[in-house]
Motif scaffolding. Structure first.
Motif, PDB file in Angstrom:
ATOM      1  N   ALA A  95       0.808  -1.224   0.000  1.00 46.28           N
ATOM      2  CA  ALA A  95       0.000   0.000   0.000  1.00 46.28           C
ATOM      3  C   ALA A  95       0.836   1.267   0.000  1.00 46.28           C
ATOM      4  O   ALA A  95       0.264   2.372  -0.007  1.00 46.28           O
ATOM      5  N   LEU A  96       2.158   1.171   0.005  1.00 48.98           N
ATOM      6  CA  LEU A  96       3.009   2.353   0.098  1.00 48.98           C
ATOM      7  C   LEU A  96       2.773   3.359  -1.031  1.00 48.98           C
ATOM      8  O   LEU A  96       2.669   4.569  -0.757  1.00 48.98           O
ATOM      9  N   PRO A  97       2.681   2.947  -2.301  1.00 56.50           N
ATOM     10  CA  PRO A  97       2.421   3.965  -3.347  1.00 56.50           C
ATOM     11  C   PRO A  97       1.114   4.715  -3.137  1.00 56.50           C
ATOM     12  O   PRO A  97       1.052   5.939  -3.339  1.00 56.50           O
ATOM     13  N   LEU A  98       0.072   4.008  -2.711  1.00 57.06           N
ATOM     14  CA  LEU A  98      -1.206   4.675  -2.467  1.00 57.06           C
ATOM     15  C   LEU A  98      -1.124   5.609  -1.261  1.00 57.06           C
ATOM     16  O   LEU A  98      -1.745   6.683  -1.262  1.00 57.06           O
ATOM     17  N   LEU A  99      -0.374   5.215  -0.258  1.00 57.39           N
ATOM     18  CA  LEU A  99      -0.207   6.081   0.909  1.00 57.39           C
ATOM     19  C   LEU A  99       0.549   7.357   0.541  1.00 57.39           C
ATOM     20  O   LEU A  99       0.224   8.449   1.032  1.00 57.39           O
ATOM     21  N   VAL A 100       1.541   7.232  -0.330  1.00 51.79           N
ATOM     22  CA  VAL A 100       2.274   8.413  -0.783  1.00 51.79           C
ATOM     23  C   VAL A 100       1.359   9.332  -1.591  1.00 51.79           C
ATOM     24  O   VAL A 100       1.418  10.570  -1.468  1.00 51.79           O
ATOM     25  N   MET A 101       0.479   8.746  -2.394  1.00 49.49           N
ATOM     26  CA  MET A 101      -0.470   9.554  -3.158  1.00 49.49           C
ATOM     27  C   MET A 101      -1.417  10.323  -2.229  1.00 49.49           C
ATOM     28  O   MET A 101      -1.728  11.493  -2.476  1.00 49.49           O
ATOM     29  N   GLU A 102      -1.888   9.670  -1.170  1.00 46.48           N
ATOM     30  CA  GLU A 102      -2.768  10.360  -0.224  1.00 46.48           C
ATOM     31  C   GLU A 102      -2.020  11.479   0.494  1.00 46.48           C
ATOM     32  O   GLU A 102      -2.575  12.566   0.718  1.00 46.48           O
ATOM     33  N   LEU A 103      -0.781  11.230   0.861  1.00 43.85           N
ATOM     34  CA  LEU A 103       0.008  12.276   1.515  1.00 43.85           C
ATOM     35  C   LEU A 103       0.244  13.457   0.580  1.00 43.85           C
ATOM     36  O   LEU A 103       0.127  14.624   0.990  1.00 43.85           O
ATOM     37  N   TRP A 104       0.551  13.153  -0.675  1.00 44.82           N
ATOM     38  CA  TRP A 104       0.769  14.223  -1.648  1.00 44.82           C
ATOM     39  C   TRP A 104      -0.524  14.987  -1.909  1.00 44.82           C
ATOM     40  O   TRP A 104      -0.514  16.220  -2.054  1.00 44.82           O
ATOM     41  N   GLY A 105      -1.645  14.288  -1.934  1.00 44.49           N
ATOM     42  CA  GLY A 105      -2.918  14.967  -2.146  1.00 44.49           C
ATOM     43  C   GLY A 105      -3.283  15.913  -1.006  1.00 44.49           C
ATOM     44  O   GLY A 105      -3.954  16.927  -1.228  1.00 44.49           O
ATOM     45  N   PHE A 106      -2.837  15.589   0.204  1.00 45.54           N
ATOM     46  CA  PHE A 106      -3.127  16.470   1.334  1.00 45.54           C
ATOM     47  C   PHE A 106      -2.181  17.673   1.379  1.00 45.54           C
ATOM     48  O   PHE A 106      -2.577  18.774   1.764  1.00 45.54           O
ATOM     49  N   ILE A 107      -0.915  17.475   0.986  1.00 39.15           N
ATOM     50  CA  ILE A 107       0.067  18.560   1.052  1.00 39.15           C
ATOM     51  C   ILE A 107      -0.026  19.484  -0.159  1.00 39.15           C
ATOM     52  O   ILE A 107       0.274  20.680  -0.067  1.00 39.15           O
ATOM     53  N   LYS A 108      -0.439  18.966  -1.278  1.00 40.12           N
ATOM     54  CA  LYS A 108      -0.423  19.723  -2.537  1.00 40.12           C
ATOM     55  C   LYS A 108      -1.146  21.062  -2.456  1.00 40.12           C
ATOM     56  O   LYS A 108      -0.627  22.077  -2.952  1.00 40.12           O
ATOM     57  N   PRO A 109      -2.352  21.165  -1.868  1.00 39.29           N
ATOM     58  CA  PRO A 109      -3.017  22.483  -1.846  1.00 39.29           C
ATOM     59  C   PRO A 109      -2.255  23.535  -1.066  1.00 39.29           C
ATOM     60  O   PRO A 109      -2.456  24.745  -1.290  1.00 39.29           O
ATOM     61  N   ALA A 110      -1.380  23.135  -0.139  1.00 40.56           N
ATOM     62  CA  ALA A 110      -0.649  24.121   0.660  1.00 40.56           C
ATOM     63  C   ALA A 110       0.588  24.655  -0.045  1.00 40.56           C
ATOM     64  O   ALA A 110       1.257  25.548   0.485  1.00 40.56           O
ATOM     65  N   LEU A 111       0.909  24.137  -1.221  1.00 41.84           N
ATOM     66  CA  LEU A 111       2.103  24.557  -1.959  1.00 41.84           C
ATOM     67  C   LEU A 111       1.719  25.456  -3.117  1.00 41.84           C
ATOM     68  O   LEU A 111       0.655  25.306  -3.719  1.00 41.84           O
ATOM     69  N   THR A 112       2.618  26.347  -3.429  1.00 42.62           N
ATOM     70  CA  THR A 112       2.420  27.216  -4.585  1.00 42.62           C
ATOM     71  C   THR A 112       2.817  26.462  -5.852  1.00 42.62           C
ATOM     72  O   THR A 112       3.534  25.457  -5.784  1.00 42.62           O
ATOM     73  N   PRO A 113       2.364  26.924  -7.015  1.00 37.74           N
ATOM     74  CA  PRO A 113       2.772  26.242  -8.255  1.00 37.74           C
ATOM     75  C   PRO A 113       4.284  26.160  -8.433  1.00 37.74           C
ATOM     76  O   PRO A 113       4.796  25.188  -8.989  1.00 37.74           O
TER      77      PRO A 113
END
Length: 373
Positions: A95-113
């Motif tokens: 499940a590690l790739p899916l867990l990384v995707m969920e983590l990236w999905g949560f952090i992504k809105p807080a980052l600028t382009p």
């Protein structure tokens, strides 16, 4: 319902209220737990082959050194908990790739382009580095356990009673230590992005960095054996040199514009990919050599190390010589027994000579009267 319902649109600029952030975090945590549970259920049915894979390095080390050993449990429920632990670790790896995707999905809105651009490359690069580290860690296990078991061979009549949970925990710690240590390029690139490091600074102090990495390798290794320390320090030093090129590729130009390091990123990504391929090939080659009883730490008399042809010839000649001497000894013994069983002629006794009567009359005693006188 948020787990299976319509995906909520998250603003790209990260403008969300605290309640919305907590709701998004809760949803992604539930999804991550669901991925982990599914991975555990799938791997629970493959416990035996997974346990053989984990147990194989120690088994080969024991067989090579001719040390007998067995798995022990302190209580009856320990085997069940061991199966759950193996399923949890294997399910987490799946499940590690899916867990990384969920983590990236949560952090992504807080980052600028501008901040998301290097992260798009680092996310898959980090997973690739972690897999390369895990594979390297598993490839180091036979060398580490071979070094440890070698000391058991120095003790006469030594037998290993290995606790299953402790062995599993030690092996997983070593593998995870390598997986985390291989994240060094990601950490260095992050430090470069926040302005702490530059490529020129990394080149100027590379000797100091190698010494620091060797010390970190000694700290990270849970088994504290020199083989694992060296096998961790050498790849980390190579990753440090690789990180210099990676940091230089993402550094802004002298005029302030950003680089477009597509070719550099591809070349840098080839390093962990090649390392992962080489480690995978080595593991497959090692496992292609069968052991006497896979999955068990109990070498038998037939599981001794192979003998060279020269020694085999000498043993055969010695065996033949011993056989001939045994035959000669048996023939000599049979002849001796036959000679002892044959009765020897007993000489007849010569009769003692009888006394013949003397012709001369007995002499007359002087004191006796003669003729009645």
């Amino acid at each position: 319902m948020a787990l299976i319902g319509k995906k909520k649109n998250v603003p790209e600029d990260g403008q969300m209220e605290l309640v919305e952030h907590l709701a998004e975090l809760r949803t992604r945590i539930f999804r991550s737990l669901l991925y982990l549970i599914v991975g555990m259920v799938v791997t629970y049915n493959f416990f035996k082959p997974l346990y053989r894979i984990i147990n194989d390095p120690l088994t080969r080390a024991l067989v090579q050194h001719g040390v007998s050993g067995t798995i022990k449990f302190d209580s009856v429920q320990d085997a069940f908990f061991l199966k759950l632990q193996v399923s949890f670790i294997a399910g987490l790896a799946i499940a590690l790739p899916l867990l990384v995707m969920e983590l990236w999905g949560f952090i992504k809105p807080a980052l600028t382009p501008k901040e998301r651009e290097p992260v798009k490359f680092l996310a898959p690069f980090s997973v690739l580095l972690f897999l390369a580290g895990v594979g390297t860690g598993y490839a180091v296990l036979p060398l580490a356990y071979d070094w440890m078991v070698g000391y058991l061979g120095d003790v006469p009549d030594a037998q290993l009673l290995q606790d299953a949970a402790k062995y599993l925990l030690l092996s997983v710690k070593i593998i995870l230590a390598f997986g985390i240590a291989f994240q060094l390029p990601v950490v260095l690139l992050f430090l470069a992005r926040v302005g702490i490091l530059t490529s020129k600074l990394m080149v100027a102090y590379w000797r100091h960095a190698v010494v620091v990495l060797a010390a970190l390798a000694a700290i990270f290794v849970p088994s504290n054996d020199p083989i694992t320390m060296v096998m961790m320090a050498v790849p980390m030093a190579g990753l440090y040199l690789l990180s210099i090129s990676l940091v230089k590729a993402f550094e802004p130009r002298e005029d302030g514009t950003q680089n477009k390091p597509l070719l550099t990123m591809i070349l840098v990504s080839l390093a962990p990919a090649i390392m992962l391929g080489a480690v995978s090939y080595w593991i497959v080659r090692q496992r292609a050599v069968p052991i006497q009883k896979p999955g068990m730490i109990l070498p038998t008399a037939t599981s001794a190390p192979t003998v060279s042809p020269d020694i085999e010839k000498r043993l055969a000649a010695l065996e033949e010589k011993v056989t001939q001497q045994a035959e000669e000894l048996a023939a000599l013994k049979a002849a001796l027994e036959q000679k002892t069983a044959t009765p020897s002629p007993v000489p007849q006794a010569t009769p003692a000579p009888t006394a013949e009567p003397s012709a001369t009359p007995n002499p007359v005693t002087p004191n006796m009267p003669q003729d009645g006188r």
